[in-house]
Write a protein that holds these residues in place. Structure first.
Motif, mmCIF file in Angstrom:
data_model
loop_
_atom_site.group_PDB
_atom_site.id
_atom_site.type_symbol
_atom_site.label_atom_id
_atom_site.label_comp_id
_atom_site.label_asym_id
_atom_site.label_seq_id
_atom_site.Cartn_x
_atom_site.Cartn_y
_atom_site.Cartn_z
ATOM 1 N N LEU A 5 -9.298 -15.948 43.126
ATOM 2 C CA LEU A 5 -8.632 -16.727 44.169
ATOM 3 C C LEU A 5 -7.276 -17.193 43.670
ATOM 4 N N VAL A 6 -6.249 -17.010 44.505
ATOM 5 C CA VAL A 6 -4.901 -17.506 44.211
ATOM 6 C C VAL A 6 -4.529 -18.524 45.270
ATOM 7 N N ILE A 7 -4.013 -19.663 44.828
ATOM 8 C CA ILE A 7 -3.596 -20.728 45.741
ATOM 9 C C ILE A 7 -2.112 -20.989 45.516
ATOM 10 N N THR A 8 -1.277 -20.531 46.420
ATOM 11 C CA THR A 8 0.172 -20.731 46.307
ATOM 12 C C THR A 8 0.856 -20.419 47.636
ATOM 13 N N GLU A 9 1.991 -21.079 47.853
ATOM 14 C CA GLU A 9 2.876 -20.756 48.979
ATOM 15 C C GLU A 9 4.118 -19.995 48.521
ATOM 16 N N ASP A 10 4.271 -19.882 47.213
ATOM 17 C CA ASP A 10 5.456 -19.257 46.629
ATOM 18 C C ASP A 10 5.329 -17.735 46.759
ATOM 19 N N ARG A 11 6.098 -17.126 47.673
ATOM 20 C CA ARG A 11 5.974 -15.693 47.940
ATOM 21 C C ARG A 11 6.337 -14.847 46.725
ATOM 22 N N ASP A 12 7.380 -15.259 46.005
ATOM 23 C CA ASP A 12 7.763 -14.492 44.816
ATOM 24 C C ASP A 12 6.662 -14.548 43.756
ATOM 25 N N LEU A 13 6.090 -15.735 43.576
ATOM 26 C CA LEU A 13 4.995 -15.872 42.614
ATOM 27 C C LEU A 13 3.798 -15.044 43.052
ATOM 28 N N LEU A 14 3.495 -15.066 44.330
ATOM 29 C CA LEU A 14 2.361 -14.296 44.833
ATOM 30 C C LEU A 14 2.579 -12.799 44.602
ATOM 31 N N ASP A 15 3.800 -12.311 44.827
ATOM 32 C CA ASP A 15 4.083 -10.892 44.576
ATOM 33 C C ASP A 15 3.799 -10.533 43.121
ATOM 34 N N ASP A 16 4.215 -11.416 42.205
ATOM 35 C CA ASP A 16 3.963 -11.156 40.789
ATOM 36 C C ASP A 16 2.467 -11.184 40.479
ATOM 37 N N LEU A 17 1.738 -12.112 41.076
ATOM 38 C CA LEU A 17 0.305 -12.219 40.806
ATOM 39 C C LEU A 17 -0.458 -11.015 41.356
ATOM 40 N N VAL A 18 -0.049 -10.521 42.513
ATOM 41 C CA VAL A 18 -0.680 -9.323 43.064
ATOM 42 C C VAL A 18 -0.444 -8.136 42.131
ATOM 43 N N ARG A 19 0.790 -8.017 41.622
ATOM 44 C CA ARG A 19 1.104 -6.921 40.697
ATOM 45 C C ARG A 19 0.294 -7.057 39.400
ATOM 46 N N ILE A 20 0.194 -8.254 38.862
ATOM 47 C CA ILE A 20 -0.549 -8.474 37.614
ATOM 48 C C ILE A 20 -2.030 -8.187 37.826
ATOM 49 N N ALA A 21 -2.568 -8.630 38.961
ATOM 50 C CA ALA A 21 -3.979 -8.367 39.248
ATOM 51 C C ALA A 21 -4.239 -6.872 39.388
ATOM 52 N N ALA A 22 -3.300 -6.151 40.013
ATOM 53 C CA ALA A 22 -3.473 -4.709 40.180
ATOM 54 C C ALA A 22 -3.523 -4.012 38.825
ATOM 55 N N ALA A 23 -2.754 -4.511 37.859
ATOM 56 C CA ALA A 23 -2.783 -3.922 36.518
ATOM 57 C C ALA A 23 -4.150 -4.086 35.871
ATOM 58 N N ALA A 24 -4.909 -5.088 36.309
ATOM 59 C CA ALA A 24 -6.260 -5.314 35.796
ATOM 60 C C ALA A 24 -7.328 -4.702 36.687
ATOM 61 N N GLY A 25 -6.902 -4.001 37.741
ATOM 62 C CA GLY A 25 -7.863 -3.403 38.661
ATOM 63 C C GLY A 25 -8.522 -4.408 39.577
ATOM 64 N N ALA A 26 -7.829 -5.514 39.861
ATOM 65 C CA ALA A 26 -8.417 -6.585 40.675
ATOM 66 C C ALA A 26 -7.653 -6.750 41.977
ATOM 67 N N GLN A 27 -8.379 -7.112 43.023
ATOM 68 C CA GLN A 27 -7.794 -7.562 44.279
ATOM 69 C C GLN A 27 -8.024 -9.059 44.423
ATOM 70 N N LEU A 28 -7.198 -9.715 45.245
ATOM 71 C CA LEU A 28 -7.190 -11.176 45.298
ATOM 72 C C LEU A 28 -7.559 -11.699 46.669
ATOM 73 N N ASP A 29 -8.179 -12.870 46.694
ATOM 74 C CA ASP A 29 -8.216 -13.712 47.892
ATOM 75 C C ASP A 29 -7.087 -14.728 47.740
ATOM 76 N N VAL A 30 -6.337 -14.958 48.812
ATOM 77 C CA VAL A 30 -5.152 -15.811 48.742
ATOM 78 C C VAL A 30 -5.284 -16.946 49.753
ATOM 79 N N ALA A 31 -5.004 -18.169 49.296
ATOM 80 C CA ALA A 31 -4.955 -19.343 50.166
ATOM 81 C C ALA A 31 -3.563 -19.941 50.069
#
Length: 349
Positions: A5-31
């Motif tokens: 689970l990721v909790i943020t409104e920061d779009r740039d931060l969210l883009d980075d977290l999605v990319r980092i999670a993808a490198a680990a083979g993970a998908q995210l739930d976002v709030a």
């Protein structure tokens, strides 16, 4: 399986977290607001909170839980650690400096049932001593006892452990498919990719030209093996390359297979001198020869793990592509079971 689970409104931060999670083979739930995180809060294996919503999350007073991380681009901000504490996070992760740590955290969160497998290496005291056969038989016996087992062929010039087991035509990944991989490998993905039968997975080489295994590739495979298997057996080459040294450094125990004769002990002593620089627990397995096994062990200066009797029919069995009989009443099966009991005393082997 529930997702991080990721909790943020920061779009740039969210883009980075999605990319980092993808490198680990993970998908995210976002709030994007803390209220939307409530259905996922207790179920998510990992929660990442952006610094932008840390105070709002604290005001929502979610129940305490572990594996919560505050992510920020400004770790020196005076409010960073206050936000970490009030949001119930256990640590602050700074981006981009700690991106690799976050990849590992996401990957850990996606491991379905993490294990703590032992790594057992085998190396021949001289050519033809039988280290590859012993490695294969140990792996077969362990998997036959329902231990999830990974057999790793670390000798590019050894002819292939998959061929030794009669599995050279079995589809699946070989070393050439993994050597370019950088960083962490998911244990679930490794198990799914490798040729396997029953509880045994095998990582060997393609036929034809082979390349040396990079140390980083061996490290990634062994780390994934420890997380996803009960036992990892590595068949090492006698001439140690960087990947073999990497395996030795991670071994719970190393078996040095030697023949109990003068040349066999002298050759094993040379191998021992090299291998002993990189691992602590080395024990000798002796094949029959003219020397008493106690005398041979004393000459090498290491404990004897056991005495492996000759198996006259074993070579013919393997050459036919058949698997050896390793039941508890067979000499070879009983010997392998004893070695496994000593290494894994809490396991049923």
């Amino acid at each position: 399986m529930h997702r991080p689970l990721v909790i943020t409104e920061d779009r740039d931060l969210l883009d980075d977290l999605v990319r980092i999670a993808a490198a680990a083979g993970a998908q995210l739930d976002v709030a994007h607001v803390p209220a939307h995180a409530r259905p996922f809060w207790s179920l998510a294996p990992l929660v990442v909170v952006g610094a932008d919503l840390a105070d709002a999350l604290a005001a929502a007073a979610p129940p305490a839980r572990d594996r919560v991380f505050l992510v920020t681009r400004d770790p020196d901000h005076p409010d960073t650690w206050r936000r970490c504490v009030t949001a119930g996070a256990q640590a602050v992760v700074s981006l981009p400096e700690e991106e690799r740590r976050l990849v590992d955290e996401f990957a850990d969160a996606m491991e379905p049932h993490p294990r703590a497998g032992a790594v057992l290496c085998a190396i021949g005291g001289r050519g033809g001593a039988g280290a590859s056969v012993l490695s294969a038989c140990l792996a077969l016996r362990a998997s036959g006892d329902h231990l999830r087992t990974l057999l790793v062929d670390a000798d590019p010039l050894g002819g292939g452990l998959d061929a030794l087991l009669g599995q050279e035509e079995t589809p699946g990944a070989r070393w050439a498919d993994l050597v370019a991989r950088q960083g962490r490998i998911s244990s679930a993905a490794l198990q799914a990719a490798l040729p396997s039968f029953g509880d045994l997975a095998v990582l060997s080489f393609h036929r034809g030209a082979t390349e040396a295994i990079p140390a980083q590739a061996m490290r990634s495979v062994l780390e994934a093996g420890r997380r996803g298997f009960d036992l990892v057996v590595v068949d090492l080459p006698r001439h140690l390359d960087p990947s073999a040294i990497e395996a030795l450094g991670r071994a719970s125990r190393t078996l040095l297979v030697a023949t109990a004769d003068v040349r066999g002990v002298l050759a094993a002593a040379q191998v021992l001198e090299q291998a002993g620089r990189h691992t602590a627990d080395i024990r000798a397995v002796f094949r029959p020869g003219i020397l008493d096994h106690d005398v041979a062990a004393a000459s090498l200066g290491i404990p004897a793990a056991g005495q492996l009797a000759d198996q006259p029919r074993l070579t013919a069995t393997l050459n036919r592509g058949d698997l050896p009989k390793l039941g508890p009443r067979t000499v070879l099966g009983g010997f392998c079971a004893a070695l496994l009991r000593d290494l894994l005393p809490s396991e049923p082997a």
